[in-house]
Motif scaffolding. Structure first.
Motif, short mmCIF file in Angstrom:
data_model
loop_
_atom_site.label_atom_id
_atom_site.label_comp_id
_atom_site.label_asym_id
_atom_site.label_seq_id
_atom_site.Cartn_x
_atom_site.Cartn_y
_atom_site.Cartn_z
N LEU A 209 89.46 61.82 41.39
CA LEU A 209 90.76 61.93 40.74
C LEU A 209 90.79 61.47 39.29
O LEU A 209 91.77 61.68 38.61
CB LEU A 209 91.80 61.11 41.53
CG LEU A 209 92.00 61.51 42.99
CD1 LEU A 209 93.00 60.59 43.64
CD2 LEU A 209 92.47 62.95 43.11
N GLY A 211 89.54 62.42 36.67
CA GLY A 211 89.69 63.44 35.63
C GLY A 211 91.11 63.99 35.55
O GLY A 211 91.43 64.78 34.68
N GLY A 212 91.97 63.56 36.49
CA GLY A 212 93.34 64.09 36.54
C GLY A 212 93.33 65.43 37.26
O GLY A 212 92.34 66.16 37.22
N SER A 213 94.43 65.74 37.95
CA SER A 213 94.46 66.99 38.74
C SER A 213 94.93 68.15 37.87
O SER A 213 95.72 67.97 36.99
CB SER A 213 95.40 66.83 39.93
OG SER A 213 94.83 65.92 40.82
N SER B 25 97.45 61.13 39.92
CA SER B 25 96.46 61.92 39.17
C SER B 25 97.13 63.13 38.49
O SER B 25 96.52 63.77 37.64
CB SER B 25 95.32 62.36 40.07
OG SER B 25 95.77 63.33 40.98
N LEU B 33 95.02 56.37 33.81
CA LEU B 33 94.82 56.84 35.18
C LEU B 33 93.75 56.02 35.91
O LEU B 33 93.88 55.72 37.10
CB LEU B 33 94.41 58.33 35.16
CG LEU B 33 94.21 59.01 36.50
CD1 LEU B 33 95.47 58.95 37.35
CD2 LEU B 33 93.78 60.45 36.31
#
Lengths: 213, 87
Positions: A209, A211-213, B25, B33
């Motif tokens: 996660l 890397g961001g969704s 996320s 994050l």
């Protein structure tokens, strides 16, 4: 001359309860240092190459990772209930719960195996055939090196846990005296199982996660 | 039965935290994050150690070792950070 255990009416070959607990906690401490060092290496590499690691993270199947996390959390719940049942001397209930926990571990490995298979087919396994068309290919490969080492080592630990829990589950089913003879066996297996769960709790967001969704 | 109920509540809490990790996320947190994810993971680890591993039920010597693990990891982090930042 009688040993202290014999004088207290215990069986002489079984170590003191608190010593067994202490032993397993020391073992878990060494395991924490092992995984801690590897996770730290991964974090340093990620700080050095954030774009490549974010890109590589998007290539993983986060839905499978989320499912696997839920499976392990549920297995931890079953394990906690198994330890309680064992404390109350319910050998059949304990046995069933241990085998359910082990089965959930097998389910986790099956999902992980499917993920590995899919990554292998996409040439993402970091061997000579590794293929990535985008930029920073070498660092994307570095991410997959870290990914396979971390998740592979975790899977090996989980496999040991599955064997341990299955053995205890069968022993508990076959011999109702098992809990009386080895009162700490299930507690120790439980501590190990929860530790393996905790490792995954950290690996999941770091690998899937971040890397961001 | 009371114990099983509390285990169930902890499990529900862990699932909520898992959902928060995944939902987080999608937020535009940038580098934050990583901190968000690690904070939630630490909270999950705390719940598992505190309730499932019955950390408080152990004797003093046993209780020392989870703390020692934390101290060991902190020293590891400190040494690596020092090396990393001074290069």
């Amino acid at each position: 001359m009688k040993t202290s255990a014999e004088r207290e009416g215990q069986e002489p070959d079984i170590p003191n309860d608190s010593n067994i607990n202490l032993g397993i906690w020391i073992f878990l401490l060494t395991e924490a240092m092992l995984f801690g060092a590897l996770i730290l290496c991964y974090s340093v590499m990620r700080i050095l190459h954030p774009a490549a690691f974010n890109t590589a993270s998007h290539l993983l199947d986060w839905k499978a990772g989320t499912l696997n996390t839920a499976i392990l959390l549920f297995s931890s719940f079953c394990m906690a209930v198994a330890v309680r049942a064992s404390g109350k001397g319910k050998s059949k209930g304990t046995s069933v719960l241990l085998l359910v926990s082990a089965s959930l571990g097998i389910l986790f490995l099956a999902v992980k195996g499917m993920e590995y298979h899919s990554e292998w087919l996409k040439y993402l396994f970091p061997n000579d055939e590794f293929t990535f068309a985008g930029p920073d290919s070498a660092f994307v490969k570095l991410f997959f090196n870290a990914y396979f080492i971390l998740t592979g080592l975790h899977a090996i630990h989980l496999t040991f846990g599955i064997l341990w829990l299955s053995g205890l589950g069968i022993a508990s089913w076959v011999s109702p005296q098992f809990h009386r003879r080895y009162p700490n066996a299930i507690d120790c297996a439980g501590l190990y199982w929860h530790f393996v769960d905790i490792v995954w709790v950290f690996l999941f967001p770091l690998l899937y996660l971040v890397g961001g969704s | 039965m009371q114990g099983v109920k509390s285990d169930l509540f902890v499990f529900a809490g862990l699932l909520m935290l898992l959902i928060m990790t995944v939902v987080g996320s999608y937020w535009p947190l940038g580098e934050g994050l990583l901190i968000w994810s690690l904070a939630i993971s630490s909270l999950k680890a705390y719940l598992i150690i505190r309730f499932y591993m019955n950390f408080r039920a152990g004797d003093r010597a046993t209780k020392l070792f989870p703390y020692l693990a934390g101290v060991g990891l902190f020293i590891l982090l400190l040494l690596v950070s020092t090396d990393f930042l001074t290069r």
